[in-house]
Design a protein around this motif. Structure first.
Motif, PDB file in Angstrom:
ATOM      1  N   THR A   2      44.985   6.444 -20.233  1.00 47.49           N
ATOM      2  CA  THR A   2      46.373   6.269 -20.631  1.00 47.49           C
ATOM      3  C   THR A   2      46.777   4.825 -20.441  1.00 47.49           C
ATOM      4  O   THR A   2      46.607   4.252 -19.368  1.00 47.49           O
ATOM      5  CB  THR A   2      47.303   7.166 -19.795  1.00 47.49           C
ATOM      6  N   CYS A  81      57.411   5.640 -29.168  1.00 51.74           N
ATOM      7  CA  CYS A  81      56.174   5.939 -28.446  1.00 51.74           C
ATOM      8  C   CYS A  81      55.055   6.204 -29.444  1.00 51.74           C
ATOM      9  O   CYS A  81      55.223   6.980 -30.385  1.00 51.74           O
ATOM     10  CB  CYS A  81      56.354   7.155 -27.543  1.00 51.74           C
ATOM     11  N   ILE A  83      51.102   7.515 -29.802  1.00 50.33           N
ATOM     12  CA  ILE A  83      49.971   8.210 -29.180  1.00 50.33           C
ATOM     13  C   ILE A  83      48.706   7.745 -29.892  1.00 50.33           C
ATOM     14  O   ILE A  83      48.491   8.057 -31.060  1.00 50.33           O
ATOM     15  CB  ILE A  83      50.107   9.741 -29.300  1.00 50.33           C
ATOM     16  N   GLU A 109      50.607   5.371 -25.395  1.00 51.90           N
ATOM     17  CA  GLU A 109      49.757   6.311 -24.667  1.00 51.90           C
ATOM     18  C   GLU A 109      48.441   6.475 -25.410  1.00 51.90           C
ATOM     19  O   GLU A 109      48.435   6.712 -26.621  1.00 51.90           O
ATOM     20  CB  GLU A 109      50.445   7.673 -24.562  1.00 51.90           C
ATOM     21  N   GLU A 111      44.569   8.424 -25.502  1.00 51.85           N
ATOM     22  CA  GLU A 111      43.697   9.480 -24.982  1.00 51.85           C
ATOM     23  C   GLU A 111      42.678   9.854 -26.046  1.00 51.85           C
ATOM     24  O   GLU A 111      43.013   9.925 -27.232  1.00 51.85           O
ATOM     25  CB  GLU A 111      44.501  10.711 -24.582  1.00 51.85           C
ATOM     26  N   GLN A 133      48.529  18.246 -29.362  1.00 52.49           N
ATOM     27  CA  GLN A 133      48.326  17.365 -28.214  1.00 52.49           C
ATOM     28  C   GLN A 133      49.274  16.172 -28.255  1.00 52.49           C
ATOM     29  O   GLN A 133      49.852  15.780 -27.230  1.00 52.49           O
ATOM     30  CB  GLN A 133      46.864  16.886 -28.167  1.00 52.49           C
ATOM     31  N   LYS A 134      49.446  15.604 -29.443  1.00 55.48           N
ATOM     32  CA  LYS A 134      50.361  14.470 -29.574  1.00 55.48           C
ATOM     33  C   LYS A 134      51.787  14.878 -29.241  1.00 55.48           C
ATOM     34  O   LYS A 134      52.511  14.151 -28.547  1.00 55.48           O
ATOM     35  CB  LYS A 134      50.290  13.900 -30.992  1.00 55.48           C
ATOM     36  N   LYS A 137      52.224  15.207 -25.531  1.00 60.49           N
ATOM     37  CA  LYS A 137      52.304  13.924 -24.841  1.00 60.49           C
ATOM     38  C   LYS A 137      53.659  13.262 -25.094  1.00 60.49           C
ATOM     39  O   LYS A 137      54.198  12.582 -24.211  1.00 60.49           O
ATOM     40  CB  LYS A 137      51.160  13.011 -25.274  1.00 60.49           C
ATOM     41  N   THR A 140      55.974  14.777 -22.735  1.00 60.43           N
ATOM     42  CA  THR A 140      55.737  14.235 -21.397  1.00 60.43           C
ATOM     43  C   THR A 140      56.429  12.894 -21.214  1.00 60.43           C
ATOM     44  O   THR A 140      57.054  12.637 -20.179  1.00 60.43           O
ATOM     45  CB  THR A 140      54.226  14.080 -21.144  1.00 60.43           C
TER      46      THR A 140
END
Length: 273
Positions: A2, A81, A83, A109, A111, A133-134, A137, A140
């Protein structure tokens, strides 16, 4: 892995940011304004985090929200943001410098989603797994940084394609919603581009020279996708019926509207007073 890079205060001066200012066209701002009003997307004091993939749609939406932040009567904070799925050939890191020029707080971020999929994906497409998943995140980051609204950049073409695919393949009348509350009840999701056509964001991104990051995921392009086929089907039908998307917009109204109490928090606050 990350990598988080949050610039709450840009290192660039105000004059340096001003000369890089981009004004969205009225042809886009008008349907965005209508969608915002119809679905009551923004409220005073909102802290909005935009999911910035680097595609034409999310880049256009960042510029639009920045413009609204300056001119709309509703006062809200804005951040972005990205990802990074760490897929070979896809590098969204150049977005960092561009977002800084806009003076927008930015979180980055990273991953390895391919490795994660190999470990945990069961009976699903990689695209669906990656999208989930994106989204997780992004939730989060919203919680960690105190943002209560997540802005996503799906447009009218996306909604129409999802509507048709759901009807054709699942026998259900479903599509993406314009404004709703997540299952945990702590984040509102908004889609300000729901009345905007894809060709409008494409033309805007090109004319404004937005730094579009080419989507080069081998999993997505290994075989023809159902969404691409549906997109082509709708575009062919639109040649015969120029009112197709206007008609689909009308037909989808009950599905687009909120049905899980996006305004429940405000209502509860009013009752408590």
């Amino acid at each position: 892995m990350t990598d988080v890079n949050a610039n709450s205060e840009s290192k660039l001066t105000k004059s340096e940011r001003t000369k890089d200012w981009i004004k969205p066209p009225k042809a886009i701002m008008k349907p965005v304004g209508r969608a915002m009003a119809q679905f009551k997307m923004l409220r005073d004091g909102d802290r909005v985090l935009l999911g910035l993939s680097g595609g034409k749609d999310s880049l256009a939406l960042l510029v639009i929200l920045k413009h609204l932040q300056r001119h709309a009567p509703v006062k809200f904070e804005l951040a972005a943001c990205t990802i990074d799925p760490e897929i070979p050939g896809f590098d969204p890191s150049p977005l960092k410098a561009w977002v800084e020029k806009l003076g927008v707080p930015y979180f980055y971020e990273a991953e390895d989603l391919v490795a994660l999929a190999n470990l945990h994906m069961k009976g699903d497409s990689f695209c669906s797994f990656c999208a989930r998943q994106k989204r997780g995140k992004l939730y989060t980051v919203c919680r960690r940084e105190g943002y209560n609204v997540l802005a996503l950049a799906q447009h009218l073409d996306d909604l129409a394609e999802s509507f048709m695919m759901s009807a054709f393949n699942a026998g259900q009348l479903r599509t993406m919603k314009a404004h709703y509350l997540n299952d945990d009840g702590d984040i509102r999701i908004i889609r300000p581009l729901v009345r905007v056509r894809e060709n409008q964001t494409r033309d805007f991104a090109k004319s404004a020279d937005l730094p579009v990051i080419p989507d080069n995921c081998p999993a997505c392009y290994a075989k023809p996708q159902a969404r691409a086929e549906t997109k082509q089907l709708l575009l062919e039908q639109e040649k015969k019926n120029p009112h197709l998307y206007a008609n689909l917009w009308t037909a989808m109204q009950p599905l687009i509207a909120d049905d899980n109490h996006a305004g429940a928090a405000d209502l509860n606050q009013e009752k408590a007073r």
